[in-house]
Design a protein around this motif. Sequence first.
Motif, short mmCIF file in Angstrom:
data_model
loop_
_atom_site.label_atom_id
_atom_site.label_comp_id
_atom_site.label_asym_id
_atom_site.label_seq_id
_atom_site.Cartn_x
_atom_site.Cartn_y
_atom_site.Cartn_z
N VAL A 195 -40.91 38.46 3.96
CA VAL A 195 -40.22 38.98 2.75
C VAL A 195 -40.39 40.76 3.04
N THR A 196 -41.52 41.13 3.76
CA THR A 196 -41.32 42.80 3.97
C THR A 196 -40.49 43.06 5.05
N THR A 197 -40.45 41.98 6.08
CA THR A 197 -39.47 42.40 7.19
C THR A 197 -38.28 42.39 6.73
N ARG A 198 -37.69 41.56 5.92
CA ARG A 198 -36.39 41.64 5.31
C ARG A 198 -36.45 42.90 4.44
N SER A 199 -37.19 43.26 3.72
CA SER A 199 -37.13 44.54 3.21
C SER A 199 -36.90 45.63 4.06
N THR A 200 -37.50 45.67 5.00
CA THR A 200 -37.47 46.59 6.35
C THR A 200 -36.02 46.64 6.86
N LEU A 201 -35.39 45.68 7.19
CA LEU A 201 -33.83 45.49 7.59
C LEU A 201 -33.06 46.20 6.41
N ALA A 202 -33.18 46.05 5.42
CA ALA A 202 -32.45 46.33 4.39
C ALA A 202 -32.52 47.83 4.25
N TYR A 203 -33.78 48.40 4.65
CA TYR A 203 -33.95 49.93 4.55
C TYR A 203 -33.30 50.61 5.70
N ARG B 269 -30.76 49.37 6.93
CA ARG B 269 -29.34 49.57 6.62
C ARG B 269 -28.78 50.57 5.53
N ARG B 270 -30.01 51.15 5.10
CA ARG B 270 -29.86 51.89 3.82
C ARG B 270 -29.29 51.18 2.42
N ASP B 271 -29.65 50.07 2.44
CA ASP B 271 -29.10 49.15 1.48
C ASP B 271 -30.20 49.12 0.36
N PHE B 272 -30.15 50.18 -0.56
CA PHE B 272 -31.40 50.61 -1.32
C PHE B 272 -31.60 49.32 -2.35
N ALA B 273 -30.36 48.61 -2.87
CA ALA B 273 -30.58 47.82 -3.79
C ALA B 273 -31.08 46.64 -3.29
N GLU B 274 -30.77 46.07 -2.32
CA GLU B 274 -31.43 44.82 -1.54
C GLU B 274 -32.98 45.26 -1.07
N ASN B 275 -32.98 46.21 -0.55
CA ASN B 275 -34.54 46.60 -0.34
C ASN B 275 -35.34 46.51 -1.66
N ALA B 276 -34.75 47.15 -2.59
CA ALA B 276 -35.59 47.07 -3.91
C ALA B 276 -35.84 45.53 -4.24
N ARG B 277 -34.91 44.63 -4.18
CA ARG B 277 -35.24 43.35 -4.48
C ARG B 277 -36.38 42.60 -3.73
N LEU C 102 -38.66 44.34 -2.10
CA LEU C 102 -39.87 44.97 -2.40
C LEU C 102 -40.59 44.49 -3.56
N ALA C 103 -39.69 43.99 -4.62
CA ALA C 103 -40.30 43.58 -5.89
C ALA C 103 -40.63 42.08 -5.71
N ARG C 104 -40.05 41.38 -4.99
CA ARG C 104 -40.70 39.98 -4.36
C ARG C 104 -41.92 40.22 -3.70
N ALA C 105 -41.68 41.02 -2.81
CA ALA C 105 -43.17 41.34 -1.97
C ALA C 105 -44.43 41.80 -2.75
N LEU C 106 -44.01 42.36 -3.90
CA LEU C 106 -44.88 43.16 -4.88
C LEU C 106 -45.58 41.72 -5.65
N GLU C 107 -44.69 40.83 -6.13
CA GLU C 107 -45.10 39.75 -6.89
C GLU C 107 -46.16 38.78 -5.88
N LEU C 108 -45.78 38.65 -4.50
CA LEU C 108 -46.62 37.93 -3.70
C LEU C 108 -48.03 38.38 -3.49
N ALA C 109 -47.87 39.56 -3.26
CA ALA C 109 -49.21 40.68 -3.04
C ALA C 109 -50.02 40.45 -4.32
N GLU C 110 -49.36 40.56 -5.55
CA GLU C 110 -50.30 40.57 -6.78
C GLU C 110 -50.74 39.24 -6.91
N ALA C 111 -50.10 38.16 -6.63
CA ALA C 111 -50.50 36.58 -6.72
C ALA C 111 -51.89 36.58 -5.88
#
Length: 885
Positions: free
Chosen positions: A679-687, A689-697, A699-708
Amino acid sequence: MIPISRTVDGALDGIPLDGKATVVFANCRLLVHARRLFVNGKPAELGDRAVELLIALIEARGQTIGKSEILHRVWPYLPMDEANLRVQMHALRRALGDDRHLIKTVQGRGYRFVADVTILPGEADDTPTAQAHPGPPSSVSVADTNLPLPLGPLIGRTAELVTLSDHVCRRRLVTLVGTGGIGKTRLAVELGLQLSKEFPDGVRLVDLASVTDPAKVPGTTAAALNVPLDDALADNALAPTEAIAAAIGPRRMLLILDNCEHLIEAASTLAATLLGRSPGLSILATSQESLRIPGEQIYRLAPLGLPAADADAREIIGNGMAFGAIELFVERARETDARFVLDSRNAASVVEICRQLDGIPLALEMAAARLPLLGIDGLRAGLGDRLEMLRRNPRAGEARHMTLGAMIEWSHGLLDAAERRVFRRLAIFVDSFSLDAAVAVAGDGASRWEIIEILERLVGKSLLSIEDGAPPRYRLLETLRIYGMARLEESDEREATIARHARHFADLFDQAHEQWETVADAQWVEIYRRELGNVRAALDWATADPAHARLAATIAGPFAIVWYNLGLIAEGRRYAERILATLGRDASPAAARFLRFSNYLWDSSDRRRSLGLLEQSAGLYRQLNDQTDLAPVLATISRLYLRMGRGAEAEAALGEAEALLLATDRGADTRKKSLLGVVTTRSTLAYHRRDFAENARHLARALELAEALGDSVRIANILANMAENEFLGGAVDRAISRGREALALMRSTNRSTHREWALANLAAYLVARGDLGEARTLAEEALGEAQKSGGLIVRLCLQHWALIGAREGRYEAAARLLGFVDHGYREAGERREPTEELIHDALQRALAAAVPPTRLDAWAAEGAQWSEPQAVAFARNRLVQTGRA
């Protein structure tokens, strides 16, 4: 009583305090000779310096005593300041319950003791303790003690005296247990002197150290009590011990049985009989093991206190005397060299000497006696050969204490054959160790319960320590370990013991690898960081012989995560390089795992090297058809491809990783960190590409997994990535807020993982907003952290410093640093990430607007020739230090 009257000006008019006096004021009673304060009849828990401070205030006779004079009287010859005085004054006032203001602060001048005081002469002292139990006259002459008078004050044992005093007053049998040389006898004697009023019929010391025949224990005891044993036996036909008991009768007295360990059965029999026959008798025994009598209160004496391992010189100088080991060493050092003081030049060496000698008083006294000959540095350097260096203690009266080695030999000689065998095998552990480790290494054919029973006996005999925690861990004091290693070297068991030790840790890190996927990073590191010393020892042995390369790889692979998290990158690399040189074409799971995790050691500095290790790991996992472990490797490879400008390959590697992870039986449910990595690698790819909205999504999913997972380290890293996304989207204030949140969490977890990146990025956001002051502070800290890894992260930090320099008008320095940074990126084959590109573009614009192109190119060309240490030194001298001034 001698009342002290006040004169008109408020000064006390009386006699100076003598050593036997008791001072009474308010609800307090101070025993001067014992340096002991009672408040409301109960002993106050005060250190020696606080009591000395109280005595100095009382002796000032109601007048103001200046701070400098107090410091001179309470801390003679030691470089203490007013901060130390304030600490001790606070402790004293708290112990006094000073709501009546018995001690006045005279602003700018000092302190004055203002309570009404009565002094009781020594012979009239009536310590507030339990009532005596008078008995009929007896022929036993025990009214006077035979305790030796100490030559100086007892150092570092105030708390122990308070606790032991309570035990002895409440329990009839107390055994003071501890390893040889730890100060049991000295503490017992001091306690006996302080409790003399508790036992009006006497405090008697029975020294059993020189007694070798158990049958002579009663006779030695009788002699110490002045009991005419032969006459008693003739008249009463009583057994020797019963004759002693009859002579003691109902008298209220304390018997100190000293050095019982080599006569444990005889001492136990004597103590049990005397306690059963003499109702007024109390016994304080000292021994390396307990007497094992019903009703016995055991008090295990620990080494003298030491500062924390990470204490700096300023802390040590300011508070070192609060630690018994430091205070004892300094006091004894001054006895041999009156010029010796604890200062910034020797503080680190003093602490290291005290730590290496385990805070054992005898060893510290022996070391201090060598100081005039060797000097502090020579003394520290000689610690590796301490058993020879500390050959004689001028103060020791017993033969067994004439050398440090003889003291340990005495204790070792009390062990049976099985105990000696386990003891010397345990010496292979250079750190604390678990029960499982002890069984695996010391067992060799013995059952688990046999080893547990022997461990219990070694603990009971004060040759093995138990550390606090759950589950418990064990440790040999370093001096005992050195002695045990010498015995192991003499045996024919050395190689087999070392091999069992290394195999145990290989098995342990096989399990740790599986545990890694589902346990939070901080928790996992906390579990296995305790094995650092043992891992070093195992790898030193395994990497010395190419035949053990796979075993070394099995240990070092997962342990790379520990090195990385503890900031021990350079150490981890040294071991990894040795293993890589001998691993060859090994295609085992251990080799694949080692290559995978070793990438941690180069990820922040040399991505080309890191990628090479991961590609080799992926190749081995493909050979082994291990798709479960291949997936996270491919996800990490994808991130590196992306950072090196290989976008298509990054997409392909990540797609394969996702497919493998979801297809395996042990997929996302059991490979939680692997899924998080995808998931964090998908975030990096979006980062990228400067696709800030996809990156935010993502990262939110990654934060859920890390908090779990409950993984604060990964949560902090994700927050830092969220800050990056905000910054690239133009929300600088939100980026700063997120960046501060991430950095605060990293600091709270006390982990250095990615902290240098978080510091550097936050500094960049602040530069962008124009907050150069705060940016400088963070950028300086980031550069210090980055130097531990070197390479890429250092280039990033120097680029930030170049921008700060340009913003401050230091164009020449900025241009030279930029030349070094640009050259480094080209040589490493790396491309800048989006934030780095923004900083780089801003820096180039600032320089182009202020410097002619030809001069700019010349300065940059000069910087391109620098080594990394030269570039860092230049930045510190020309930008960091200059700006700070």
